[in-house]
Design an enzyme around this catalytic site. Structure first.
Site, short mmCIF file in Angstrom:
data_model
loop_
_atom_site.label_atom_id
_atom_site.label_comp_id
_atom_site.label_asym_id
_atom_site.label_seq_id
_atom_site.Cartn_x
_atom_site.Cartn_y
_atom_site.Cartn_z
N GLU A 127 0.82 -1.20 0.00
CA GLU A 127 0.00 0.00 0.00
C GLU A 127 0.87 1.27 0.00
OE1 GLU A 127 -3.48 0.17 0.48
OE2 GLU A 127 -3.54 2.35 0.59
N ASP A 128 1.93 1.27 0.77
CA ASP A 128 2.66 2.51 1.03
C ASP A 128 4.02 2.64 0.37
OD1 ASP A 128 0.56 3.03 2.63
OD2 ASP A 128 1.57 2.61 4.51
#
Ligand code: MN
Length: 763
Positions: A103-104
């Site tokens: 996600e990051d």
């Protein structure tokens, strides 16, 4: 990623640790995860966990949480919760450590798969999907998304368990968020995550999530209740000791091995109770409960022991007559079993006592999590888990009643097997999944059920068979003219509703049954016949009655009339006691053919060339409304239904619904005359009709109207505009129908509603 994990490039002011100190803090936090894991009964796969930690640490390097601490501390904390508070193994610990990487950071699911294998990658992917798609800003309060969430999660139960750990850590560190975020996240937690934790049997986590949400949503109340709990602690301890002493003594005398402790209500549940009952803290009498957990090797004896303890306690203390809950015989939907009673303690306060066996206690405390937690280490962790997940997935994808029942019996019905709805007054009602408006009506009160005409779900009007979803706000609409209908049973889900409906129907049927019995006796006497078993069986067969009462009822309610044609047959019946199935069928078939012949005269059905059973017979209705088939009287199928054709004596194709009882008999007795059929959907092109209804407004008229259109008629409403003005209303209705007669019929039916002045098709 959750909103409160937004990475920050800059450390906020006041952040004073040196990089070395920070590095040490991170390492220590991870070591704690590892130590906890090594103490558990999982296989010791330390290497892969260490590798996942290093991977995640590098990926998140330099990124900080809003609180200023290194981001990696968050995945470490999540891994720790997953391992130590939920009891998950190495695969989950790795996935938890890596859960925000895709996600990051620039790493992809493929990178994870290459380094850690398919399983870990799959879980991380699941977690990434949930964080992006379903828990977006707009979606969090929607029940449909909740279902989707469960479906996604059922791919692998560990996805949801790690998600719970993630959310719990976010809630524990929510203080670092600005108030508007706190409010949003706390609300979402209370709405979605706490109930989910409940369903998963993660009771400690559920309670903590509720308390934390409450703390952020109502800080003043939280502080005040917490203070009062501390204030009253000493007094409460003393009261409990006084209360428990004589019970303990009696249980010891009985020779039981047991554990007894006091259970303090959580801050949130105390507040909930105060709100619900509009009482101050001091009046929450069940601030604590006594819980007795007894040892018992023989499950067959558990019930007896429960009631023995119950009896011992009620010998000592006065019983509250309305607060005994037997969940031993009838467990709660989530599998909870226990015997609860409330008695008056020596200080004059009511105290709840919960009685459970050790086995019941395990289920109550750990629920589904307990079920497999103890399997790990013994057998094959993956296969055990996966078999279970497949079951869950099947059930979610095919929510048929038998599958749900199956789940219930396994006490593993945490997914979508229970919903919570709200009444207009805000009361929470828990129902099994698939429950309808009518189930709720009966749940609330028999009178509401028997007179239920429609429901309002989230302010939208729906028919009684509308299936409810978790979070729905439901109002039951009734009409004194409404009577309980036998066919309701087909869509009711709860046992209580079914029982109450049957009782109501019986009550209603009773006088009609008596009347019907008299009528039959009179008719038989008039025709010189006796009520012999042969005669009765003939009558039951002719009128498709399930039993004598059913026949009497049909007669009493004037649904059937005893025809002259029966007299001869019944007289013969007296001589021939045995009737073959085929013989019976022949006569029945002839009966309906005779009826058909009558209709034929009216130009309804027109058989053409002999029908071949070798080919699928295409069912058509011409523009003139004449069909090449005939609908049978017993089951009345409508176009689109699953039907089979039967070539009647006159050569016409007679249609029976596949569910029709007579169809089953025909298949058994007349196989060669059965023909496969198909509805011709091209010929009967559907068209849109506009119908206008006008009338005098009265209470409930619109509900009746909509209920009739949507349930009594199998038509497809495309648009509905209703306008009510002082005492009149106008309703414009657009429906898709196959021919004009449907519209005419619709208007005719609508006109029977009291108050409707006109109903006509607008051309
Ligand atoms: Mn996270």
């Amino acid at each position: 990623m959750d909103a409160n994990n937004k990475p920050h490039d800059k450390a906020p002011a006041g952040h004073t640790m040196t990089p070395e100190q920070e590095e040490r803090m991170v390492q220590e936090a991870f070591d704690e995860v590892l130590q906890g894991y090594l103490r558990s009964n999982h296989r010791k796969k330390v290497e892969v966990i260490e590798r996942a930690f290093r991977f995640a640490r590098e990926a998140h390097r330099g990124v900080r949480r809003r609180s200023g601490e290194p981001y990696i501390l968050h995945p470490i904390a999540v891994a720790r919760i997953a391992s130590q508070e939920i009891g998950l193994g190495s695969t989950s610990i790795c996935a938890a450590l890596l859960h925000d990487v895709v996600e990051d950071t620039d790493y992809t699911v493929e990178d994870i798969e290459r380094a850690f294998g398919h399983k870990v990658a799959q879980i991380v992917e699941g977690l990434t999907k949930i964080s992006g798609g379903i828990f977006g800003d707009k979606a969090s309060a929607q029940a449909e998304n909740f279902r989707k969430l469960l479906l996604t999660m059922s791919e692998d139960i560990r996805v949801v368990l790690i998600k719970m750990a993630d959310r719990l850590h976010n809630m524990r560190t929510l203080g670092a968020q600005p108030p508007n975020k706190q409010y949003k996240i706390a609300g979402e937690t209370l709405y979605i995550y706490a109930p989910l934790a409940h369903r998963l049997g993660l009771f400690a986590i559920k309670t903590e999530l509720e308390d934390l949400s409450f703390k952020y949503e109502h800080p003043a109340e939280y502080a005040s209740i917490s203070a009062k709990i501390i204030e009253t602690e000493k007094r409460r301890r003393e009261a409990y000791t006084d209360f428990a002493a004589p019970i303990r003594q009696r249980l010891d005398e009985m020779g039981l091995t047991y554990e007894a402790k006091d259970r303090l209500k959580s801050v949130y549940s105390i507040w909930h109770k105060m709100e619900q009952k509009h009482i101050p803290f001091e009046e929450v009498y069940d601030l604590y409960a006594m819980r007795i957990v007894f040892e018992c090797d023989d499950p067959a004896r558990e019930k007896t022991i429960c009631w023995n303890i119950y009896s011992a306690i009620t010998d000592i203390y006065k019983l509250h007559p309305e607060r005994t809950r037997d969940w031993v015989v009838n467990p709660k939907a989530n599998g909870y079993r226990a015997l609860h009673l409330t008695v008056m303690g020596p200080d004059g306060n009511w105290v709840e006592v919960q009685i459970r066996s050790r086995r019941m206690d395990e289920i109550a405390e750990k629920g589904f999590a307990a079920h497999w937690r103890y399997k790990i280490g013994e057998g094959d962790e993956e296969s055990e888990l996966n078999a279970w997940l497949r079951t869950i997935k099947d059930i979610l994808e095919n929510p048929e009643p038998s599958a749900i029942d199956f789940l219930d019996t396994l006490k593993l019905n945490l997914f979508a097997s229970e919903i919570v709805v709200f009444t207009p007054s805000g009361e929470l009602v828990t129902l099994p999944a698939g429950a309808t408006v009518l189930d709720l009506a009966f749940e609330l009160h028999t009178e509401l059920g028997t007179h239920c005409i429609a429901g309002k779900v989230n302010h939208r009007l729906v028919p009684p068979d509308h299936r409810l979803s978790s979070g729905d706000q439901v109002e039951v609409l009734t009409s004194q003219n409404q009577m309980p209908q036998p066919q309701w049973e087909s869509f009711l889900v709860t046992a209580r509703a079914k029982t109450r409906l049957r009782q109501a129907l019986r009550k209603l049927r009773h006088p009609l049954i008596a009347r019907g019995r008299e009528m039959l006796e009179q008719w038989l006497a008039d025709n010189g016949l006796e009520q012999s078993p042969a005669v009765m069986s003939k009558l039951l067969g002719t009128y498709h009655a399930a039993n004598r009462d059913d026949l009497y009822y049909q007669l009493g309610a004037d649904e059937i009339v005893l025809g002259e044609f029966l007299v001869d047959t019944l007289r013969k019946q007296k001589e021939k006691s045995a009737t073959g199935l085929l013989r019976k069928l022949l006569r029945l078939s002839k009966l309906s053919s005779d009826e058909a012949a009558e209709k034929q005269a009216g130009g309804e059905a027109a058989p053409a060339a002999p029908v071949s059973t070798k080919e699928t017979y295409v069912l058509r209705t011409g523009a003139d409304g004449v069909s090449n088939y005939r609908l049978c009287e017993c089951c009345n199928p409508i176009p689109g239904d699953d039907v089979m054709g039967f070539i009647a004596d006159d050569g016409a194709v007679e249609l029976h619904a596949l569910t029709c009882e007579r169809a089953a008999l025909l298949k058994a007795g007349y196989g060669p005359r059965i023909v496969a059929t198909r509805w011709d959907d091209t010929a009967a092109a559907r068209f849109m009709a506009h119908v206008r209804v006008e009338g005098i407004d009265r209470h409930g008229i619109l509900q009746e109207l909509i209920y009739m259109i949507s349930t009594h008629l199998a038509i497809d409403i495309r648009r509905l505009d209703i306008e009510a003005e002082s005492s009149v209303f106008h309703c414009d209705l657009w429906v898709r129908i196959s021919d004009a007669d449907v519209a005419t019929d619709l208007c005719r039916r609508i006109l029977t509603i009291e108050g409707v002045q006109s109903a006509a098709r607008i051309k």
